[in-house]
Design a protein around this motif. Sequence first.
Motif: not given
Length: 481
Positions: A411, A407, A212-214, A209-210, A206, A216-218
Amino acid sequence: MFNYKDRLITINNTIFKTEMIIDNIRDFIKEKAAEFGAKIENEHNKSYVERRNIGQEALKDNGAFFGFIHPEEEISGPFHDFSLTIFPNDQNKAWLVCLGIGSNGFKNDYELATYPGLRRLFSKLINERGFCKSDFSDIDTSLPKKITGNDDLQHIKNTIRTYSKVLPVCQIIDNPESEDGKKIIAAFVAGYAKLREWPSNKDHRKAISEALSPFLKKAKIDDVKEIENLLNERKFIVLQGPPGTGKTRTAKMVAKNIGAQIFFTQFHAETSFSDFIYGIRPDVNNKELNYTELLGIFTEAVKYAKEHETEKIVLIIDEINRANLSNVLGPIFYLFEHKMEDSDVEIEIYPGFKISRLPENFNVIATMNTADRSLAVVDFALRRRFAWYTLKPKLIESKDFYKDDFCRIQEIFDWYATSNELSLQPGQGYFLASSDQEMSYRIKHEIFPLIKEYLQEGLVRSSKEEFNNYFQVRINQSLFE
């Protein structure tokens, strides 16, 4: 008057401030590493070796660096394999954060360097002031002038040139202590955590993911709306994508949304000109040998379009690449020219019916399964005449959608599949089920055989152990039985 004492105080203050910033960022990346699952308890169970050369002399020569290297390497001297490296400076100028490779090249990480997903991940972490190599196993090609000649990095140009061949990814950071600077650094640490497989529990994953999320957002794309706009502009389009991505369903939805009259056909290996355009067949109900005309679906749709000029017509051709298109289309191939001008060339569709161009209200939506390796290759002439839209596997909102399974499969594909092999990933349609038992059946009897066939054909081979582990845990079945 020059005051040497004041100058010395200023220099010392600058050095002290720089050392504080470096120590703060060193602490920051180690804290993040711990959040992401790194172990540093003892010499026999550690996730990384910290390297640093941040003394005053190194800063003065602009050769300072710090970061992480492979846990099997020594604390000093040349090293192998991937590193997380940061180049600071004491001049209040830009820093450089990098995924690096030791000057001794690869020992344990060469196979990892060949995984497309590694490059795919880090390429998303950089902006226009960063650089990402196309091949992470390449340690012979130098960085481009975009980096080596960058005005913001002239203070460390000699250092960059020294390591130019072993920095597959790098990103310029103006202020490492700013919110944006820390966000980029944290993302690079998270990327390094993934390649080193640090996470061992849900909290670690988690946290990664947090971080990387900014990056990886599509952007959410309304495929139906995009295809409607494309159809309005181009009239003849092909929806391509892996199985299960809803190509046929989407084609029908687009036609319905624009209020079109739908004509539908599905191509197969034996589809011919006489099936699609025009042919004759013997009348088996007559004692004498007689033939009857047969208007194909294309001709019916075109005739209807000419007779109903105020209506929109959509001919849906499912699985367009299953047939021999040259044989099926014949002379009408000419009519699909984009934005055809008025032509004095008439094409005879069938005896007594000739046209020089297709009606303005006539549209075609074709579908093509990119995972079917046995199909004929679509030639460039057809590609030029049609617009192409790719439907990719995606998360959907539905109580019947098994997100975790989707997912996990995604992945594995994202990490191991080449760009071409990504077109093999099973789409969201495979993960819709009304119960756990039905989903298990779908995995066992649909997804498992599909992946096994891919592997037997030599596709996504580097992912075989990951897939095997997934199937063993999920349905207690091995790919290699």
